[in-house]
Design a protein around this motif. Structure first.
Motif, PDB file in Angstrom:
ATOM      1  N   ARG A   9      79.537  80.704  57.561  1.00  0.00           N
ATOM      2  CA  ARG A   9      80.820  80.948  56.907  1.00  0.00           C
ATOM      3  C   ARG A   9      80.868  82.330  56.262  1.00  0.00           C
ATOM      4  O   ARG A   9      81.935  82.928  56.144  1.00  0.00           O
ATOM      5  N   SER A  10      79.704  82.862  55.847  1.00  0.00           N
ATOM      6  CA  SER A  10      79.702  84.152  55.165  1.00  0.00           C
ATOM      7  C   SER A  10      80.157  85.261  56.091  1.00  0.00           C
ATOM      8  O   SER A  10      80.938  86.126  55.702  1.00  0.00           O
ATOM      9  N   TRP A  11      79.661  85.280  57.333  1.00  0.00           N
ATOM     10  CA  TRP A  11      80.080  86.335  58.262  1.00  0.00           C
ATOM     11  C   TRP A  11      81.523  86.138  58.670  1.00  0.00           C
ATOM     12  O   TRP A  11      82.296  87.086  58.725  1.00  0.00           O
ATOM     13  N   VAL A  12      81.913  84.893  58.944  1.00  0.00           N
ATOM     14  CA  VAL A  12      83.294  84.626  59.327  1.00  0.00           C
ATOM     15  C   VAL A  12      84.248  85.028  58.211  1.00  0.00           C
ATOM     16  O   VAL A  12      85.321  85.587  58.450  1.00  0.00           O
ATOM     17  N   ALA A  13      83.863  84.779  56.965  1.00  0.00           N
ATOM     18  CA  ALA A  13      84.723  85.158  55.844  1.00  0.00           C
ATOM     19  C   ALA A  13      84.922  86.657  55.796  1.00  0.00           C
ATOM     20  O   ALA A  13      86.023  87.149  55.519  1.00  0.00           O
ATOM     21  N   SER A  14      83.851  87.411  56.071  1.00  0.00           N
ATOM     22  CA  SER A  14      83.986  88.867  56.061  1.00  0.00           C
ATOM     23  C   SER A  14      84.875  89.334  57.200  1.00  0.00           C
ATOM     24  O   SER A  14      85.609  90.311  57.064  1.00  0.00           O
ATOM     25  N   VAL A  15      84.824  88.629  58.334  1.00  0.00           N
ATOM     26  CA  VAL A  15      85.696  88.959  59.453  1.00  0.00           C
ATOM     27  C   VAL A  15      87.158  88.748  59.066  1.00  0.00           C
ATOM     28  O   VAL A  15      88.026  89.578  59.332  1.00  0.00           O
ATOM     29  N   ARG A  16      87.439  87.625  58.435  1.00  0.00           N
ATOM     30  CA  ARG A  16      88.824  87.314  58.053  1.00  0.00           C
ATOM     31  C   ARG A  16      89.358  88.306  57.028  1.00  0.00           C
ATOM     32  O   ARG A  16      90.552  88.584  56.988  1.00  0.00           O
ATOM     33  N   VAL A 112      75.745  81.920  67.019  1.00  0.00           N
ATOM     34  CA  VAL A 112      75.211  83.129  67.653  1.00  0.00           C
ATOM     35  C   VAL A 112      75.641  84.363  66.869  1.00  0.00           C
ATOM     36  O   VAL A 112      74.826  85.265  66.590  1.00  0.00           O
ATOM     37  N   LEU A 113      76.906  84.424  66.481  1.00  0.00           N
ATOM     38  CA  LEU A 113      77.401  85.597  65.758  1.00  0.00           C
ATOM     39  C   LEU A 113      76.703  85.749  64.408  1.00  0.00           C
ATOM     40  O   LEU A 113      76.346  86.864  63.998  1.00  0.00           O
ATOM     41  N   GLU A 114      76.493  84.651  63.723  1.00  0.00           N
ATOM     42  CA  GLU A 114      75.832  84.741  62.423  1.00  0.00           C
ATOM     43  C   GLU A 114      74.371  85.144  62.584  1.00  0.00           C
ATOM     44  O   GLU A 114      73.835  85.903  61.769  1.00  0.00           O
ATOM     45  N   ALA A 124      82.228  93.808  60.566  1.00  0.00           N
ATOM     46  CA  ALA A 124      83.198  92.716  60.545  1.00  0.00           C
ATOM     47  C   ALA A 124      84.342  92.957  61.521  1.00  0.00           C
ATOM     48  O   ALA A 124      84.994  92.009  61.947  1.00  0.00           O
ATOM     49  N   ASP A 125      84.582  94.240  61.896  1.00  0.00           N
ATOM     50  CA  ASP A 125      85.667  94.523  62.836  1.00  0.00           C
ATOM     51  C   ASP A 125      85.153  94.768  64.254  1.00  0.00           C
ATOM     52  O   ASP A 125      85.868  95.304  65.095  1.00  0.00           O
ATOM     53  N   SER A 126      83.917  94.360  64.545  1.00  0.00           N
ATOM     54  CA  SER A 126      83.392  94.492  65.905  1.00  0.00           C
ATOM     55  C   SER A 126      84.237  93.679  66.878  1.00  0.00           C
ATOM     56  O   SER A 126      84.739  92.602  66.543  1.00  0.00           O
ATOM     57  N   ALA A 148      85.853  81.011  64.313  1.00  0.00           N
ATOM     58  CA  ALA A 148      84.404  81.205  64.478  1.00  0.00           C
ATOM     59  C   ALA A 148      84.018  82.676  64.560  1.00  0.00           C
ATOM     60  O   ALA A 148      82.838  83.005  64.505  1.00  0.00           O
ATOM     61  N   GLY A 149      85.002  83.571  64.731  1.00  0.00           N
ATOM     62  CA  GLY A 149      84.707  84.999  64.769  1.00  0.00           C
ATOM     63  C   GLY A 149      85.196  85.727  65.997  1.00  0.00           C
ATOM     64  O   GLY A 149      85.082  86.948  66.082  1.00  0.00           O
ATOM     65  N   VAL A 150      85.743  85.009  66.990  1.00  0.00           N
ATOM     66  CA  VAL A 150      86.294  85.652  68.187  1.00  0.00           C
ATOM     67  C   VAL A 150      87.587  86.376  67.815  1.00  0.00           C
ATOM     68  O   VAL A 150      88.416  85.835  67.076  1.00  0.00           O
ATOM     69  N   ASN A 151      87.745  87.616  68.308  1.00  0.00           N
ATOM     70  CA  ASN A 151      88.989  88.338  68.028  1.00  0.00           C
ATOM     71  C   ASN A 151      89.639  88.932  69.283  1.00  0.00           C
ATOM     72  O   ASN A 151      90.609  89.688  69.190  1.00  0.00           O
TER      73      ASN A 151
END
Length: 442
Positions: A9-16, A112-114, A124-126, A148-151
């Protein structure tokens, strides 16, 4: 080991919390050689599909059942191992391909992303791309992948004709495709790519152009045109060999390609690579790494990679292929931390051949600065400037060699394979005689 829910959740939160990266019409300057060896793209291969398409010979499997937890653990482990082995400090982009990665759970994508974000710097903007088939990606599932982090999504439409979709062995209908595309654009505005095939058996020019024109009403800012290649061992290959289907007409396919790229140019798309078209700056930065011969790590069954194993004390770039069959690959990952089956060191000439062949696929081509990062002594002028054959290509308007570098014209991109028949031998000859050639300094 899979990251905990809190870690994921920490990485996903930074993505959002990060705004979508502003897109640009041209990629930035290539990083210095020292910086380039510390960064890479990451490709993740999900090997499973619902069924095998009639034209496909990729490394994919139709399982009776998938132990996704075991596959997830192994993908995470191999990502951690290869990142450590490569010495990479920054991952620029992640691409989930296959197979049909939209059959994987969003939890697997997030894990995988985390894992990557914990091992190296993953901005976070990769760009994080997921390939999706319409029947395996309804709206709520697409939204979960976004969480989940897909953009960015790459949707395999292939055709807007139900008869052609059946011929290709696709599991979706035209209605399914357009519905999924609409949902994808709503959830990932400006970040949805679609594929359209040409040169199918019995396909007619006017019908195909009609599909392309219709797709322009529905598509986003990125579109890929792919000509059918009959691969040995596929159903379509067998049907054509046996005469139950007409053989595709290569001249008609070439004409379709020319007409299609003209239509897309008129619609405001930039043909930034032989098969890829973008508008509003929506280039695929992940694929751009391939065409610029940047480093990329391949994880998952049958995945390919190109990187220098600095973490193991290596100084030579290697081509790597992971074990093909999923069960065997997982056994090797559990035993050794990764399932690398083949390692091939790349010589300097082999690398330059890749730089030439891949770089010329793009409309930017090969700048002098980019070339010198791979070969600081032998310049593009040294290799191609005095060649009679190259001068003929320049005079025909197919190639350009100037202060910017070497690149194809718009007309030249359409016949790149024939141009390489001249350019690659010229490079090989110049390389063999490089000690006799003066360094121009230009």
């Amino acid at each position: 080991m899979i990251p905990s829910g809190a870690q994921a959740r920490s990485w996903v939160a930074s993505v959002r919390a990060t705004r979508r990266r502003p897109r640009v019409d041209s990629p930035g300057q290539s990083p210095s050689p020292e910086r380039a060896c510390r960064r890479a793209a990451l490709y993740v291969h999900w090997p499973y599909c619902e069924k095998r398409c009639s034209y496909c010979n990729f490394n994919k499997y139709i399982p009776r059942g998938v132990d996704e937890g075991a596959m997830r653990n192994c993908l995470v482990t191999e990502a951690q191992s290869l990142l450590r082995l490569s010495g990479v400090q920054r991952v620029e982009s992640v691409f989930f391909g296959g197979g049909t990665p939209s059959l994987a759970s969003p939890h697997t994508i997030a894990a995988v992303l985390e894992a990557v974000a914990q091992a190296v710097y993953l901005p976070a903007d990769s760009e994080v791309t997921l390939e999706a088939n319409p029947t395996s990606a309804p709206g709520p599932r697409l939204a979960a992948f976004g969480a989940a982090g897909v953009n960015r999504l790459s949707i395999g439409l292939q055709s807007l004709d139900d008869t052609e979709l059946q011929l290709l062995g696709r599991t979706h209908s035209v209605s399914d495709a357009l519905q999924t595309l609409a949902e994808a654009r709503r959830l990932f505005p400006g970040c949805v790519s679609v594929d359209l095939m040409l040169g199918l058996p019995g396909q007619k020019m006017d019908q195909w152009l009609g599909q392309l024109q219709e797709l322009l009403y529905h598509c986003d800012d990125h579109l890929s045109l792919y000509q059918l290649t009959l691969e040995r061992g596929t159903t379509l290959f067998t049907q054509v060999q046996q005469g139950t289907l007409p053989a595709p007409d290569p001249e008609l396919a070439a004409e379709m390609y020319q007409e299609g790229r003209a239509v897309l140019r008129e619609a405001g798309f930039r043909q930034y690579e032989v098969s890829n078209f973008a508008r509003n700056g929506a280039l695929s930065t992940h694929n751009w790494t391939y065409w610029q011969c940047g480093q990329y790590l391949g994880i998952g069954p049958g995945a390919h990679g190109r990187f220098t194993p600095q973490g193991d004390g290596g100084h030579t770039r290697e081509a790597r292929i992971q074990t093909l069959e999923p069960d065997n690959w997982m056994k090797e990952v559990i035993l050794f931390g990764h399932g690398t089956r083949k390692r091939v060191p790349l010589g300097q000439l082999e690398l330059l051949e890749e730089v030439l062949a891949m770089g010329l696929r793009t409309d930017v081509g090969i700048t002098h600065q980019h070339w010198q990062q791979f070969e600081p002594q032998l310049t593009l002028w040294d290799v191609f400037g005095a060649s009679k054959e190259v001068k003929e290509l320049l005079a025909q308007g197919l190639l350009l060699l100037d202060h910017r570098g070497l690149r194809c014209s718009w007309e030249g991109l359409a016949v790149l394979d024939s141009l390489l028949l001249t350019l690659l031998p010229q490079l090989q000859e110049a390389w063999q005689h490089r000690t006799l050639l003066p360094v121009s300094g230009r």
